[in-house]
Enzyme design. Structure first.
Site, short mmCIF file in Angstrom:
data_model
loop_
_atom_site.label_atom_id
_atom_site.label_comp_id
_atom_site.label_asym_id
_atom_site.label_seq_id
_atom_site.Cartn_x
_atom_site.Cartn_y
_atom_site.Cartn_z
N THR A 105 57.82 -8.22 35.18
CA THR A 105 57.29 -8.34 33.94
C THR A 105 58.11 -8.30 32.70
OG1 THR A 105 56.01 -6.91 32.60
CG2 THR A 105 57.44 -5.75 34.01
N TYR A 111 56.31 2.01 32.91
CA TYR A 111 55.87 0.98 33.42
C TYR A 111 57.03 -0.02 33.70
CZ TYR A 111 53.77 -3.72 34.33
OH TYR A 111 53.57 -4.83 34.76
#
Length: 285
Positions: A105, A129
């Site tokens: 990501t 995250y």
């Protein structure tokens, strides 16, 4: 190979990218997808057993803990899936000699950049995250000798919930919407990302890749494009990130440079607006 099709195993097959890949037509692979009910990636023995019985040539690891805000209050749960789960799958891939492709990501960067992030730029995640996804990247490289790391951003598609579907739903319920205009990134259509991944894993060009639809926009501009392409009259009002405080800070700048795609001679993903048009056409059919 005695005429057998190569086997591509997909984890997280119930997620929006995993399901897209499992349903892709015309790939050179027999694709076997396992969702979270069929495979708990945090269970090392279960991973090893599943991979030993399927004997995949490639594992595409799309399973992830992606609840960005929830991860701030559940760091252990995020770590178990994104780090331990990735370690388990990478070790299982290595045990059968399979290639390993890990989906990462834009959140591995600090989001304060002004130029598109290159694959070798300094990572500095600002959220649980992002930190766990970066540790997952490191686990993939540590435990698999044939690893691809593919960072993507602003993903949407036919399966699961996403920004495009949310905007279309809001258009049926109200006449205006406020959307942040100070976060810049590249929307990525799961079909286009899936096609790139299939092209990538056929090779041995291991390493880190940035893959998103080409070009950039703000969430506000993305929302406007969604309504324009669907011929919906919806008033979009610009607001700032500060107007919408969230537990996990959002990157203000997520644009990624695709130098590894170019250098290795792969087909870059089409411009984001073309991807959006194709998605809406599919959705509306």
């Amino acid at each position: 190979m005695n005429g057998r099709k190569s086997v591509l195993m997909v984890t997280g097959a119930g997620g929006q990218l995993g399901e897209e890949i499992v349903r892709l037509k015309g790939t050179p692979y027999e694709i076997i997808g396992l969702d979270r009910l069929q495979l708990d990636v945090t269970d090392a023995a279960q991973c090893m057993n599943a991979v030993a019985s399927i004997k995949p040539d490639i594992i595409l690891h799309a399973a992830a803990y992606t609840a960005v805000d929830q991860a701030e209050s559940e760091p252990e749960a995020a770590w178990m899936v994104n780090v331990a789960g990735t370690s388990n799958m990478a070790k299982s891939a290595e045990a059968v000699g399979a290639k390993f492709c890990y989906i990462s990501t834009d959140y591995v960067f600090n989001g304060n950049g002004r130029e598109p992030y290159r694959e070798d730029d300094l990572t500095e995640p600002q959220t649980v995250y992002g930190k766990t996804k970066l540790e997952g990247e490191q686990a993939a490289v540590q435990y698999s000798s044939k690893s691809f790391i593919v960072r993507t951003s602003w993903v949407y598609g036919k399966y699961g919930n996403n920004f495009v579907k949310t905007m279309l739903k809001l258009a049926s319920e109200r006449s205006s919407v406020s959307v942040v205009h100070d976060q810049i990134g590249s929307p990525t259509y799961t079909y286009d990302l899936g096609r790139f991944l299939i092209e990538l894993v056929q090779t041995e060009a291991y390493g880190i890749y940035h893959a998103s639809n080409a070009g950039k926009c703000t969430w506000y501009e993305f929302a406007q494009a969604i309504f324009e392409e669907n011929q919906l009259s919806m008033k979009v009002e610009a607001c700032t990130t500060e107007d919408f405080p969230r537990p996990a800070p959002r990157p203000l700048y997520s644009v990624m440079d695709h130098s590894a795609i170019r250098q290795n001679g792969f087909t870059d993903l089409r411009p984001w607006r073309e991807g959006l048009q194709a998605f809406l056409k599919e959705l509306n059919s």
